[in-house]
Motif scaffolding. Sequence first.
Motif, PDB file in Angstrom:
ATOM      1  N   GLY A 216      37.151  54.949  31.738  1.00 16.43           N
ATOM      2  CA  GLY A 216      36.867  54.518  33.117  1.00 16.43           C
ATOM      3  C   GLY A 216      38.016  53.702  33.688  1.00 16.43           C
ATOM      4  O   GLY A 216      38.407  53.883  34.847  1.00 16.43           O
ATOM      5  N   ASN A 217      38.591  52.807  32.880  1.00 17.91           N
ATOM      6  CA  ASN A 217      39.752  52.026  33.341  1.00 17.91           C
ATOM      7  C   ASN A 217      40.938  52.938  33.645  1.00 17.91           C
ATOM      8  O   ASN A 217      41.660  52.729  34.612  1.00 17.91           O
ATOM      9  N   LEU A 218      41.105  53.952  32.797  1.00 14.70           N
ATOM     10  CA  LEU A 218      42.249  54.861  32.994  1.00 14.70           C
ATOM     11  C   LEU A 218      42.099  55.622  34.295  1.00 14.70           C
ATOM     12  O   LEU A 218      43.061  55.830  35.027  1.00 14.70           O
TER      13      LEU A 218
ATOM     14  N   ILE B 228      47.074  40.818  34.888  1.00 14.29           N
ATOM     15  CA  ILE B 228      46.095  40.820  33.801  1.00 14.29           C
ATOM     16  C   ILE B 228      45.082  39.701  34.005  1.00 14.29           C
ATOM     17  O   ILE B 228      45.457  38.545  34.211  1.00 14.29           O
ATOM     18  N   GLU B 229      43.820  40.056  33.972  1.00 14.59           N
ATOM     19  CA  GLU B 229      42.756  39.094  34.278  1.00 14.59           C
ATOM     20  C   GLU B 229      42.216  38.446  33.004  1.00 14.59           C
ATOM     21  O   GLU B 229      41.170  38.842  32.487  1.00 14.59           O
ATOM     22  N   ASP B 230      42.961  37.445  32.538  1.00 17.59           N
ATOM     23  CA  ASP B 230      42.542  36.757  31.308  1.00 17.59           C
ATOM     24  C   ASP B 230      41.888  35.418  31.646  1.00 17.59           C
ATOM     25  O   ASP B 230      42.096  34.415  30.977  1.00 17.59           O
TER      26      ASP B 230
ATOM     27  N   VAL C 231      42.375  48.836  44.520  1.00 18.38           N
ATOM     28  CA  VAL C 231      41.656  50.017  44.033  1.00 18.38           C
ATOM     29  C   VAL C 231      40.969  49.599  42.738  1.00 18.38           C
ATOM     30  O   VAL C 231      41.618  49.088  41.828  1.00 18.38           O
ATOM     31  N   ARG C 232      39.663  49.804  42.658  1.00 17.05           N
ATOM     32  CA  ARG C 232      38.941  49.377  41.455  1.00 17.05           C
ATOM     33  C   ARG C 232      37.621  50.130  41.346  1.00 17.05           C
ATOM     34  O   ARG C 232      37.232  50.850  42.267  1.00 17.05           O
ATOM     35  N   GLY C 233      36.912  49.931  40.254  1.00 20.69           N
ATOM     36  CA  GLY C 233      35.664  50.648  40.014  1.00 20.69           C
ATOM     37  C   GLY C 233      34.585  50.228  41.000  1.00 20.69           C
ATOM     38  O   GLY C 233      34.568  49.084  41.473  1.00 20.69           O
TER      39      GLY C 233
ATOM     40  N   GLY D 104      50.076  47.603  45.583  1.00 19.29           N
ATOM     41  CA  GLY D 104      48.818  47.787  44.850  1.00 19.29           C
ATOM     42  C   GLY D 104      48.881  47.065  43.524  1.00 19.29           C
ATOM     43  O   GLY D 104      49.906  46.465  43.178  1.00 19.29           O
ATOM     44  N   ARG D 105      47.795  47.109  42.805  1.00 16.30           N
ATOM     45  CA  ARG D 105      47.799  46.420  41.499  1.00 16.30           C
ATOM     46  C   ARG D 105      46.841  47.073  40.517  1.00 16.30           C
ATOM     47  O   ARG D 105      45.872  47.724  40.888  1.00 16.30           O
ATOM     48  N   PHE D 106      47.186  46.929  39.251  1.00 12.05           N
ATOM     49  CA  PHE D 106      46.226  47.144  38.174  1.00 12.05           C
ATOM     50  C   PHE D 106      45.736  45.749  37.833  1.00 12.05           C
ATOM     51  O   PHE D 106      46.555  44.839  37.714  1.00 12.05           O
ATOM     52  N   ALA D 107      44.427  45.587  37.619  1.00 13.80           N
ATOM     53  CA  ALA D 107      43.929  44.253  37.251  1.00 13.80           C
ATOM     54  C   ALA D 107      42.994  44.340  36.043  1.00 13.80           C
ATOM     55  O   ALA D 107      41.830  43.966  36.122  1.00 13.80           O
ATOM     56  N   PRO D 108      43.489  44.837  34.920  1.00 16.09           N
ATOM     57  CA  PRO D 108      42.595  44.989  33.762  1.00 16.09           C
ATOM     58  C   PRO D 108      42.286  43.654  33.089  1.00 16.09           C
ATOM     59  O   PRO D 108      43.053  42.693  33.191  1.00 16.09           O
ATOM     60  N   SER D 109      41.139  43.610  32.423  1.00 14.45           N
ATOM     61  CA  SER D 109      40.742  42.413  31.668  1.00 14.45           C
ATOM     62  C   SER D 109      41.033  42.656  30.193  1.00 14.45           C
ATOM     63  O   SER D 109      40.621  43.686  29.648  1.00 14.45           O
ATOM     64  N   PRO D 110      41.698  41.720  29.531  1.00 15.25           N
ATOM     65  CA  PRO D 110      42.039  41.934  28.115  1.00 15.25           C
ATOM     66  C   PRO D 110      40.900  41.539  27.175  1.00 15.25           C
ATOM     67  O   PRO D 110      41.087  40.789  26.236  1.00 15.25           O
TER      68      PRO D 110
ATOM     69  N   ALA E  39      39.516  33.587  41.855  1.00 12.60           N
ATOM     70  CA  ALA E  39      40.828  33.871  41.257  1.00 12.60           C
ATOM     71  C   ALA E  39      41.408  35.175  41.804  1.00 12.60           C
ATOM     72  O   ALA E  39      42.592  35.251  42.149  1.00 12.60           O
ATOM     73  N   VAL E  40      40.562  36.185  41.923  1.00 12.43           N
ATOM     74  CA  VAL E  40      41.050  37.503  42.337  1.00 12.43           C
ATOM     75  C   VAL E  40      41.624  37.435  43.763  1.00 12.43           C
ATOM     76  O   VAL E  40      42.638  38.070  44.077  1.00 12.43           O
ATOM     77  N   VAL E  41      41.017  36.614  44.595  1.00 10.79           N
ATOM     78  CA  VAL E  41      41.484  36.474  45.983  1.00 10.79           C
ATOM     79  C   VAL E  41      42.848  35.761  46.002  1.00 10.79           C
ATOM     80  O   VAL E  41      43.795  36.213  46.650  1.00 10.79           O
TER      81      VAL E  41
ATOM     82  N   ALA F 212      36.017  30.813  38.949  1.00 11.89           N
ATOM     83  CA  ALA F 212      35.306  32.097  38.864  1.00 11.89           C
ATOM     84  C   ALA F 212      36.196  33.257  39.299  1.00 11.89           C
ATOM     85  O   ALA F 212      37.120  33.084  40.106  1.00 11.89           O
ATOM     86  N   TYR F 213      35.878  34.413  38.751  1.00  9.30           N
ATOM     87  CA  TYR F 213      36.592  35.650  39.099  1.00  9.30           C
ATOM     88  C   TYR F 213      36.722  35.821  40.615  1.00  9.30           C
ATOM     89  O   TYR F 213      37.784  36.159  41.119  1.00  9.30           O
ATOM     90  N   GLN F 214      35.626  35.598  41.353  1.00 14.62           N
ATOM     91  CA  GLN F 214      35.639  35.839  42.803  1.00 14.62           C
ATOM     92  C   GLN F 214      36.744  35.051  43.502  1.00 14.62           C
ATOM     93  O   GLN F 214      37.368  35.535  44.440  1.00 14.62           O
TER      94      GLN F 214
ATOM     95  N   ASP G 127      31.664  49.483  40.650  1.00 14.14           N
ATOM     96  CA  ASP G 127      30.759  48.406  40.247  1.00 14.14           C
ATOM     97  C   ASP G 127      31.158  47.101  40.941  1.00 14.14           C
ATOM     98  O   ASP G 127      30.369  46.157  40.976  1.00 14.14           O
ATOM     99  N   LEU G 128      32.359  47.049  41.511  1.00 14.56           N
ATOM    100  CA  LEU G 128      32.796  45.820  42.196  1.00 14.56           C
ATOM    101  C   LEU G 128      32.638  45.889  43.715  1.00 14.56           C
ATOM    102  O   LEU G 128      32.987  44.944  44.427  1.00 14.56           O
ATOM    103  N   LEU G 129      32.056  47.000  44.184  1.00 12.24           N
ATOM    104  CA  LEU G 129      31.837  47.117  45.643  1.00 12.24           C
ATOM    105  C   LEU G 129      31.010  45.941  46.158  1.00 12.24           C
ATOM    106  O   LEU G 129      31.253  45.408  47.229  1.00 12.24           O
TER     107      LEU G 129
HETATM  108  N1  GLU Z   1      39.320  43.018  35.776  1.00 18.78           N
HETATM  109  C1  GLU Z   1      38.400  43.929  36.390  1.00 18.78           C
HETATM  110  C2  GLU Z   1      38.164  45.105  35.456  1.00 18.78           C
HETATM  111  O1  GLU Z   1      38.910  45.269  34.495  1.00 18.78           O
HETATM  112  C3  GLU Z   1      38.909  44.459  37.724  1.00 18.78           C
HETATM  113  C4  GLU Z   1      38.861  43.436  38.801  1.00 18.78           C
HETATM  114  C5  GLU Z   1      39.419  43.905  40.128  1.00 18.78           C
HETATM  115  O2  GLU Z   1      40.043  44.966  40.183  1.00 18.78           O
HETATM  116  O3  GLU Z   1      39.249  43.182  41.107  1.00 18.78           O
HETATM  117  O4  GLU Z   1      37.226  45.841  35.664  1.00 18.78           O
END
Ligand code: GLU
Length: 306
Positions: free
Chosen positions: A17-19, A40-42, A194-196, A4-10, A180-182, A176-178, A198-200
């Motif tokens: 919500g991130n927590l 980290i999604e920079d 696992v993510r919020g 799994g991963r955490f993918a927060p944006s700095p 890079a994330v892949v 683009a994010y779409q 809003d990204l469904l």
């Molecule tokens: N970086 C995004 C965020 O902080 C999450 C992206 C993802 O999990 O695919 O909300």
Amino acid sequence: MTVGRFAPSPSGRMHLGNLFTALLAWLSVRSQNGKMLLRIEDLDPDRSKEEYIDALRDDLLWLGLTYDEEMPLQSTRAERYKKAFDQLPTYPCYCSRSELHDASAPHASDGAPIYAGTCRNLTEAERKTKTRPPAWRVRVPDTAIAFTDGVFGDQQENLAEACGDFIVRRSDGVYAYQLAVVCDDADGGVTEVVRGCDLLRSTARQIWLYQMLGLPVPHFYHVPLLVAPDGKRLSKREKSLDMAHLRERFRPEQLVGLLAFLAKLTDTPAPVEAAELIDVFSWEKIGKDPITADSLLSFGKRFDSV
Ligand code: GLU
């Protein structure tokens, strides 16, 4: 093995919500004896700040959400993204922001304009007449992409109808994010995302990219948003709920206890360490509805600050 991963944006300090998302992502991995990555999604140089990168690492560890490995920063991976980009059926798009956001254009359910395909079939001669630097879009098929989300269940989306050809490289050259994330999740061997929630609505696009690039598709779990009593996203509503402020008022186990209670993992908001929740965690306990965090806010007020 589950990865799994955490993918927060700095782009700021983490907020409540991130927590919440990070806690569930971590519990899911740890309950399967899996591996957790920090990624980290920079990607966006205009919005990312070095100071927030350090704070993200520190905030996760402060909460007890340990990770096993950190992936390279996105800002160092343009060559990798270019390789993927070169495998896709892309074309340059010269439309300006105002053309794209024209009120008469059809809009998707999330309010984003559906690309009308204006630049899809430009001839070479027509492209030569354009002066602005183009963004690059990928040609999407007119077929349904189906997947099962671990929280939201069966989903189906036709990309041509839902968003149209979407951007994989911006006009300033940033991928683009779409895309890079892949690439990033595939290179990390990530098996569950696992993510919020809003990204469904991004997930069908990403699944299609995985397929186009011949990469294995992970499982997706979209977690409900935390909202204020007026229904607004907590992150947007309550500026004071970022980690800088939370860390002044709470001990980590108080915050984790409150979040676990909101997630219905526990019956009371009593303080608890993240590791103590591993045995009680189950995706079946996590609902789809937005979670009103007023109880958290008022419970929070009752706790003494550290
Ligand atoms: N970086 C995004 C965020 O902080 C999450 C992206 C993802 O999990 O695919 O909300």
